[in-house]
Design a protein around this motif. Sequence first.
Motif, PDB file in Angstrom:
ATOM      1  N   PHE A   3     -33.395  20.825 -34.713  1.00 31.69           N
ATOM      2  CA  PHE A   3     -33.169  19.894 -33.616  1.00 31.69           C
ATOM      3  C   PHE A   3     -32.158  20.473 -32.646  1.00 31.69           C
ATOM      4  O   PHE A   3     -31.189  21.126 -33.052  1.00 31.69           O
ATOM      5  CB  PHE A   3     -32.676  18.533 -34.136  1.00 31.69           C
ATOM      6  N   ASP A   4     -32.382  20.206 -31.376  1.00 37.70           N
ATOM      7  CA  ASP A   4     -31.459  20.600 -30.321  1.00 37.70           C
ATOM      8  C   ASP A   4     -30.080  20.023 -30.628  1.00 37.70           C
ATOM      9  O   ASP A   4     -29.962  18.917 -31.161  1.00 37.70           O
ATOM     10  CB  ASP A   4     -31.987  20.055 -28.987  1.00 37.70           C
ATOM     11  N   ARG A   5     -29.057  20.771 -30.274  1.00 43.50           N
ATOM     12  CA  ARG A   5     -27.689  20.334 -30.578  1.00 43.50           C
ATOM     13  C   ARG A   5     -27.379  18.953 -29.994  1.00 43.50           C
ATOM     14  O   ARG A   5     -26.667  18.159 -30.601  1.00 43.50           O
ATOM     15  CB  ARG A   5     -26.688  21.364 -30.067  1.00 43.50           C
ATOM     16  N   ALA A   6     -27.920  18.631 -28.835  1.00 38.03           N
ATOM     17  CA  ALA A   6     -27.677  17.326 -28.212  1.00 38.03           C
ATOM     18  C   ALA A   6     -28.256  16.176 -29.031  1.00 38.03           C
ATOM     19  O   ALA A   6     -27.857  15.026 -28.856  1.00 38.03           O
ATOM     20  CB  ALA A   6     -28.259  17.304 -26.799  1.00 38.03           C
ATOM     21  N   ALA A   7     -29.189  16.474 -29.934  1.00 40.01           N
ATOM     22  CA  ALA A   7     -29.810  15.441 -30.769  1.00 40.01           C
ATOM     23  C   ALA A   7     -29.090  15.256 -32.102  1.00 40.01           C
ATOM     24  O   ALA A   7     -29.363  14.297 -32.826  1.00 40.01           O
ATOM     25  CB  ALA A   7     -31.278  15.793 -31.021  1.00 40.01           C
ATOM     26  N   HIS A   8     -28.170  16.143 -32.422  1.00 39.47           N
ATOM     27  CA  HIS A   8     -27.485  16.079 -33.714  1.00 39.47           C
ATOM     28  C   HIS A   8     -26.661  14.801 -33.841  1.00 39.47           C
ATOM     29  O   HIS A   8     -26.040  14.349 -32.874  1.00 39.47           O
ATOM     30  CB  HIS A   8     -26.578  17.292 -33.903  1.00 39.47           C
ATOM     31  N   GLY A   9     -26.662  14.239 -35.044  1.00 37.06           N
ATOM     32  CA  GLY A   9     -25.812  13.098 -35.351  1.00 37.06           C
ATOM     33  C   GLY A   9     -26.266  11.764 -34.785  1.00 37.06           C
ATOM     34  O   GLY A   9     -25.511  10.792 -34.816  1.00 37.06           O
ATOM     35  N   ASP A  33     -40.222  26.325 -22.862  1.00 38.38           N
ATOM     36  CA  ASP A  33     -38.869  26.587 -22.350  1.00 38.38           C
ATOM     37  C   ASP A  33     -37.814  25.801 -23.122  1.00 38.38           C
ATOM     38  O   ASP A  33     -36.748  26.339 -23.451  1.00 38.38           O
ATOM     39  CB  ASP A  33     -38.774  26.294 -20.854  1.00 38.38           C
ATOM     40  N   ALA A  34     -38.087  24.542 -23.430  1.00 36.00           N
ATOM     41  CA  ALA A  34     -37.135  23.742 -24.211  1.00 36.00           C
ATOM     42  C   ALA A  34     -37.008  24.300 -25.635  1.00 36.00           C
ATOM     43  O   ALA A  34     -35.903  24.380 -26.180  1.00 36.00           O
ATOM     44  CB  ALA A  34     -37.581  22.281 -24.251  1.00 36.00           C
ATOM     45  N   PHE A  35     -38.117  24.696 -26.217  1.00 31.01           N
ATOM     46  CA  PHE A  35     -38.129  25.299 -27.551  1.00 31.01           C
ATOM     47  C   PHE A  35     -37.307  26.587 -27.552  1.00 31.01           C
ATOM     48  O   PHE A  35     -36.466  26.809 -28.419  1.00 31.01           O
ATOM     49  CB  PHE A  35     -39.583  25.572 -27.941  1.00 31.01           C
ATOM     50  N   CYS A  36     -37.550  27.407 -26.551  1.00 26.53           N
ATOM     51  CA  CYS A  36     -36.858  28.692 -26.432  1.00 26.53           C
ATOM     52  C   CYS A  36     -35.351  28.478 -26.251  1.00 26.53           C
ATOM     53  O   CYS A  36     -34.535  29.161 -26.887  1.00 26.53           O
ATOM     54  CB  CYS A  36     -37.445  29.470 -25.265  1.00 26.53           C
ATOM     55  N   ALA A  37     -34.973  27.547 -25.411  1.00 22.12           N
ATOM     56  CA  ALA A  37     -33.550  27.264 -25.186  1.00 22.12           C
ATOM     57  C   ALA A  37     -32.886  26.782 -26.474  1.00 22.12           C
ATOM     58  O   ALA A  37     -31.755  27.184 -26.788  1.00 22.12           O
ATOM     59  CB  ALA A  37     -33.388  26.233 -24.076  1.00 22.12           C
ATOM     60  N   MET A  38     -33.577  25.954 -27.224  1.00 18.46           N
ATOM     61  CA  MET A  38     -33.033  25.452 -28.484  1.00 18.46           C
ATOM     62  C   MET A  38     -32.781  26.602 -29.459  1.00 18.46           C
ATOM     63  O   MET A  38     -31.731  26.674 -30.094  1.00 18.46           O
ATOM     64  CB  MET A  38     -34.000  24.422 -29.090  1.00 18.46           C
ATOM     65  N   PHE A  65     -46.494  21.564 -38.059  1.00 22.82           N
ATOM     66  CA  PHE A  65     -45.287  21.068 -37.414  1.00 22.82           C
ATOM     67  C   PHE A  65     -45.631  20.219 -36.201  1.00 22.82           C
ATOM     68  O   PHE A  65     -46.639  20.442 -35.546  1.00 22.82           O
ATOM     69  CB  PHE A  65     -44.398  22.241 -36.982  1.00 22.82           C
ATOM     70  N   TRP A  66     -44.741  19.276 -35.929  1.00 23.87           N
ATOM     71  CA  TRP A  66     -44.830  18.432 -34.743  1.00 23.87           C
ATOM     72  C   TRP A  66     -43.695  18.773 -33.789  1.00 23.87           C
ATOM     73  O   TRP A  66     -42.591  19.110 -34.209  1.00 23.87           O
ATOM     74  CB  TRP A  66     -44.654  16.956 -35.112  1.00 23.87           C
ATOM     75  N   MET A  67     -43.949  18.634 -32.507  1.00 21.96           N
ATOM     76  CA  MET A  67     -42.898  18.647 -31.510  1.00 21.96           C
ATOM     77  C   MET A  67     -42.335  17.230 -31.497  1.00 21.96           C
ATOM     78  O   MET A  67     -43.095  16.268 -31.584  1.00 21.96           O
ATOM     79  CB  MET A  67     -43.457  19.023 -30.128  1.00 21.96           C
ATOM     80  N   ILE A  68     -41.021  17.115 -31.396  1.00 24.11           N
ATOM     81  CA  ILE A  68     -40.371  15.804 -31.399  1.00 24.11           C
ATOM     82  C   ILE A  68     -39.907  15.493 -29.983  1.00 24.11           C
ATOM     83  O   ILE A  68     -39.072  16.203 -29.418  1.00 24.11           O
ATOM     84  CB  ILE A  68     -39.155  15.774 -32.357  1.00 24.11           C
ATOM     85  N   GLU A  69     -40.459  14.432 -29.430  1.00 20.41           N
ATOM     86  CA  GLU A  69     -40.153  14.019 -28.059  1.00 20.41           C
ATOM     87  C   GLU A  69     -39.469  12.652 -28.091  1.00 20.41           C
ATOM     88  O   GLU A  69     -39.913  11.745 -28.800  1.00 20.41           O
ATOM     89  CB  GLU A  69     -41.458  13.931 -27.273  1.00 20.41           C
ATOM     90  N   GLU A  70     -38.405  12.511 -27.332  1.00 16.14           N
ATOM     91  CA  GLU A  70     -37.747  11.217 -27.218  1.00 16.14           C
ATOM     92  C   GLU A  70     -38.571  10.342 -26.277  1.00 16.14           C
ATOM     93  O   GLU A  70     -38.876  10.743 -25.146  1.00 16.14           O
ATOM     94  CB  GLU A  70     -36.332  11.395 -26.671  1.00 16.14           C
ATOM     95  N   LYS A  71     -38.940   9.146 -26.729  1.00 14.31           N
ATOM     96  CA  LYS A  71     -39.762   8.249 -25.907  1.00 14.31           C
ATOM     97  C   LYS A  71     -39.081   7.891 -24.588  1.00 14.31           C
ATOM     98  O   LYS A  71     -39.712   7.933 -23.531  1.00 14.31           O
ATOM     99  CB  LYS A  71     -40.042   6.941 -26.663  1.00 14.31           C
ATOM    100  N   ALA A  72     -37.826   7.525 -24.655  1.00 15.58           N
ATOM    101  CA  ALA A  72     -37.138   7.006 -23.473  1.00 15.58           C
ATOM    102  C   ALA A  72     -37.024   8.029 -22.352  1.00 15.58           C
ATOM    103  O   ALA A  72     -37.150   7.685 -21.175  1.00 15.58           O
ATOM    104  CB  ALA A  72     -35.741   6.506 -23.854  1.00 15.58           C
TER     105      ALA A  72
END
Length: 178
Positions: free
Chosen positions: A107-113, A27-32, A69-76
């Motif tokens: 990368f998801d737009r929220a992760a940019h920059g 779902d997160a992949f699809c939304a991205m 490919f790897w899925m990238i997950e934020e640890k926090a």
Amino acid sequence: MTEQAMIAPRIETERLILREFRREDFDAFCAMLADPGVTRFMGGVLDRVAAWDKFARVPGYWVLLGFGFWMIEEKASGRILGNLGFSLFERDIQPALPDIPEGGWVFDRAAHGKGFASEALAAALAWGDANLPNRGYCCIIAPENTASLELAKKFGFAETGRASMRGAETVVLERPPF
């Protein structure tokens, strides 16, 4: 005795976990990939069916090629930020790409920059340099995608030419083996 299928090895960085794709990530992949701000340089948004096709083939890269490919997950937060890695895409592109792993990232737009792409690409290239010795890498990036071009150049990719894919010009970059 049967050979065990390879899955993406887990890699941890300061802020990220690079890991295998899991069904619950879809779902997160699809939304991205439904976000035009994310996909504007990749041919446009994908519907759920096209996103599933893209998502479901990733484990096959690892099985068939020994990399992928790897899925990238934020640890926090545990949030999915994007994905990146290497493959041999068998693209219909002229001139043809060299027969070396092709890097790619989204990368998801929220992760940019926020430096997540740099952190993840550094980890993936370190894994590749250790596990795919003397191969080098290539990638293709839309000429208008300045953020991705800067990321690639930061990690040693240099433009080697331009190619035509689906009627559009794309920049071809290569990174020599280390």
